[in-house]
Design a protein around this motif. Structure first.
Motif, PDB file in Angstrom:
ATOM      1  N   GLN A  82       0.834  -1.207   0.000  1.00 54.69           N
ATOM      2  CA  GLN A  82       0.000   0.000   0.000  1.00 54.69           C
ATOM      3  C   GLN A  82       0.871   1.260   0.000  1.00 54.69           C
ATOM      4  O   GLN A  82       1.857   1.346   0.733  1.00 54.69           O
ATOM      5  CB  GLN A  82      -0.899   0.012   1.242  1.00 54.69           C
TER       6      GLN A  82
ATOM      7  N   TYR B  99       2.628   2.836 -10.083  1.00 56.93           N
ATOM      8  CA  TYR B  99       2.564   1.974  -8.906  1.00 56.93           C
ATOM      9  C   TYR B  99       1.514   0.870  -9.102  1.00 56.93           C
ATOM     10  O   TYR B  99       1.725  -0.288  -8.732  1.00 56.93           O
ATOM     11  CB  TYR B  99       2.222   2.786  -7.655  1.00 56.93           C
ATOM     12  N   ARG B 100       0.363   1.245  -9.651  1.00 57.41           N
ATOM     13  CA  ARG B 100      -0.707   0.253  -9.824  1.00 57.41           C
ATOM     14  C   ARG B 100      -0.318  -0.845 -10.817  1.00 57.41           C
ATOM     15  O   ARG B 100      -0.701  -2.011 -10.650  1.00 57.41           O
ATOM     16  CB  ARG B 100      -1.987   0.962 -10.280  1.00 57.41           C
ATOM     17  N   ARG B 101       0.437  -0.459 -11.832  1.00 61.79           N
ATOM     18  CA  ARG B 101       0.893  -1.481 -12.782  1.00 61.79           C
ATOM     19  C   ARG B 101       1.846  -2.472 -12.105  1.00 61.79           C
ATOM     20  O   ARG B 101       2.006  -3.596 -12.552  1.00 61.79           O
ATOM     21  CB  ARG B 101       1.572  -0.822 -13.982  1.00 61.79           C
TER      22      ARG B 101
ATOM     23  N   GLN C 214      -1.379  -1.026  -4.283  1.00 62.74           N
ATOM     24  CA  GLN C 214      -2.577  -0.213  -4.060  1.00 62.74           C
ATOM     25  C   GLN C 214      -2.157   1.221  -3.714  1.00 62.74           C
ATOM     26  O   GLN C 214      -1.296   1.430  -2.861  1.00 62.74           O
ATOM     27  CB  GLN C 214      -3.414  -0.803  -2.923  1.00 62.74           C
TER      28      GLN C 214
ATOM     29  N   HIS D  12      -6.072   8.459 -13.576  1.00 65.19           N
ATOM     30  CA  HIS D  12      -6.043   7.396 -12.567  1.00 65.19           C
ATOM     31  C   HIS D  12      -7.372   7.295 -11.826  1.00 65.19           C
ATOM     32  O   HIS D  12      -7.816   6.220 -11.451  1.00 65.19           O
ATOM     33  CB  HIS D  12      -4.895   7.648 -11.563  1.00 65.19           C
TER      34      HIS D  12
ATOM     35  N   GLU E 158      -9.853   3.978 -12.048  1.00 64.16           N
ATOM     36  CA  GLU E 158     -10.293   3.323 -10.823  1.00 64.16           C
ATOM     37  C   GLU E 158     -11.802   3.124 -10.833  1.00 64.16           C
ATOM     38  O   GLU E 158     -12.332   2.079 -10.452  1.00 64.16           O
ATOM     39  CB  GLU E 158      -9.869   4.165  -9.623  1.00 64.16           C
TER      40      GLU E 158
END
Length: 495
Positions: A430, A456-458, A462, A482, A486
């Motif tokens: 996270q 970061y999400r790739r 989270q 982003h 989401e």
């Protein structure tokens, strides 16, 4: 009632000082107006009538009491090709449209743009103008009889020493009178105002431009009118700011836009060219004791009286007297302290000031110099503000969570450093990005946030972004990818 009382005070609170200073300005306007007419390629009376009309009208409806407006070099250079290619009548039509544009600019409160002109730009503008005023006197200083230098020196001596005797009469007016009497009494051969060109012999009459009222006419004059309006307002608003500083009094910049527009329309309707505020003559007016609207009106009205009624007297005024006055203006206008401040001031401020001076003196275009100065000020400001941010990292090992606290201003100049502040090799589940102490100013900032979050999400981490202020939240809602991705992912999960 209070407004009327204030307006009346602007007219009649300094009658003697305003009348005397207006007379001095009127005398100084004559060679200037004739010279600017020559620059524009028109008859001298076009510049002289313009100076009369613009000064008198601006006195009534302008926003800066004590400022002198008339025909100027800044507007004259724009007119050259229009007069050459289409004739004088099209110049009058373009001047009327110029005035209309300036009035609309005043109604739209565009005078507020002066807030974006830095002190360094104004100082550079003033110094450059002082240099240009002096350079304009060089034709009267080169290749002239030696007695000319004696007369100029004598004029300067009177200008600077007479105030020690009395300040009841403006010393430039005394210098002009004394040098004229000496030249006439001795009969010495000196260049005079009469050598500049033929003065008008009659009062101006109301006339409308003799041009066809067609779209083709509008197509021809519109580019010139827009340029004239912009140049005129820029120089006028800067001059108004300088007079504000000299007199320590405020002025209504948007109302000044209206006044300039009305003056230019009036000028064109009596056969005059377009103009704007004149810093040189404004400085003469203020230093001679002029403070109110009456001084501006007297300057315009007495100018017309001089060229039509007292033309025989005006013709014998030696140019040496007027050159002495303009040299005094040049010396008084230049900010000598700014030279000493070059070492004290921050480097960006000094660079802006010098760039403004060099651009104006090189191009003889005040507008270009101010534009360069404003652009440089903006670049330096953006660079400075871009460094006023930081990103602090903290980690909770047990929860496998990292928090980045962002502080400061995120916009196009700081976006790249913002991205570099994050470690994209984090081995956590996270990441929280706290922007409660930050502000996102533009779509570049939103794009930088998008890049960080999506990267970061790739990687399977989270990411939560928290603490948006209202303005930043609105930017993110409108432009962030982003946030939309989401929402799309959540929608797909539900279905």
């Amino acid at each position: 009632m209070q407004t009327f009382t204030h307006y009346r005070q602007e007219w009649f609170s300094n009658i003697r000082g305003d009348v005397l200073s207006g007379i001095v300005v009127a005398l100084a306007l004559i060679p200037e107006a004739i010279g600017f007419s020559v620059i524009a390629g028109v008859d001298p009376k076009v510049g002289l009538y313009a100076s009369f009309a613009i000064a008198c009208v601006a006195a009534f409806v302008g926003g800066r009491p004590g400022m002198i407006s008339a025909a100027t070099a800044a507007t004259a250079v724009v007119m050259v090709s229009l007069v050459k290619e289409h004739g004088l009548q099209y110049l009058f039509a373009a001047t009327i449209l110029m005035g209309v544009i300036q009035i609309v600019a005043g109604w739209l409160k565009l005078g507020r743009v002066m807030r974006f002109v830095s002190r360094s730009v104004i100082t550079g503008f003033v110094n450059a103008l002082a240099i240009l005023i002096f350079m304009a006197q060089l034709p009267e200083l080169i290749g002239v009889p030696s007695l000319t230098y004696v007369m100029i020196a004598g004029g300067l001596a009177i200008i600077y020493l007479f105030p020690y005797v009395t300040k009841a009469i403006p010393s430039p007016l005394v210098a002009i009178a004394v040098l004229t009497v000496i030249a006439w009494w001795t009969g010495i051969e000196l260049r005079t105002v009469g050598d500049l060109g033929e003065l008008p012999s009659s009062f101006p009459i109301l006339t409308f431009p003799q041009v066809p009222m067609t779209w083709e006419t509008l197509r021809i004059i519109l580019p010139y009118s827009v340029t004239l309006a912009a140049v005129g307002l820029l120089e006028s608003l800067l001059t108004a700011q300088i007079v504000d500083d000299m007199t320590d009094t405020p002025s209504n910049k948007s109302q000044e836009c209206v006044g300039q527009g009305a003056g230019n329309i009036a000028s064109a309707l009596i056969g005059g060219m377009g103009g704007c505020a004149m810093i040189g003559q404004s400085v003469i007016n203020v230093t001679s004791g002029g403070r109110g609207r009456l001084s501006t009106f007297v300057a315009g009205a007495f100018l017309l009286f001089l060229i039509v009624v007292l033309d025989d007297l005006v013709r014998i005024i030696p140019m040496a007297a007027l050159v002495a006055v303009m040299i005094m203006v040049s010396i008084g206008t230049f900010s000598w302290r700014s030279i000493l401040d070059l070492r004290k001031n921050p480097l960006p401020s000094s660079v802006v000031m010098l760039a403004t001076v060099v651009t104006v003196v090189t191009t003889h275009d005040l507008a270009k110099g101010v534009i360069v100065g404003v652009l440089l000020s903006g670049i330096f400001f953006a660079g400075k503000v871009s460094k006023l941010f930081r990103v602090t990292r903290s980690e909770e090992i047990v929860a496998k969570t990292v928090t980045y606290v962002v502080e400061g201003q995120i916009f196009f100049a700081s976006a790249e450093n913002f991205i570099r502040a994050f470690d994209f090799n984090e081995q956590v589940d996270q990441i929280n990005i706290d922007v409660s102490a930050a502000h996102l100013w533009d779509i570049t900032a939103v794009g930088a946030l998008d890049k960080v979050v999506l990267k970061y999400r790739r990687a399977g981490i989270q990411v939560d972004v928290v603490g948006f202020n209202q303005a930043s939240a609105e930017m993110v809602d409108k432009f962030a990818l982003h946030d939309k991705s989401e929402r799309l992912a959540a929608s797909a999960t539900l279905h």
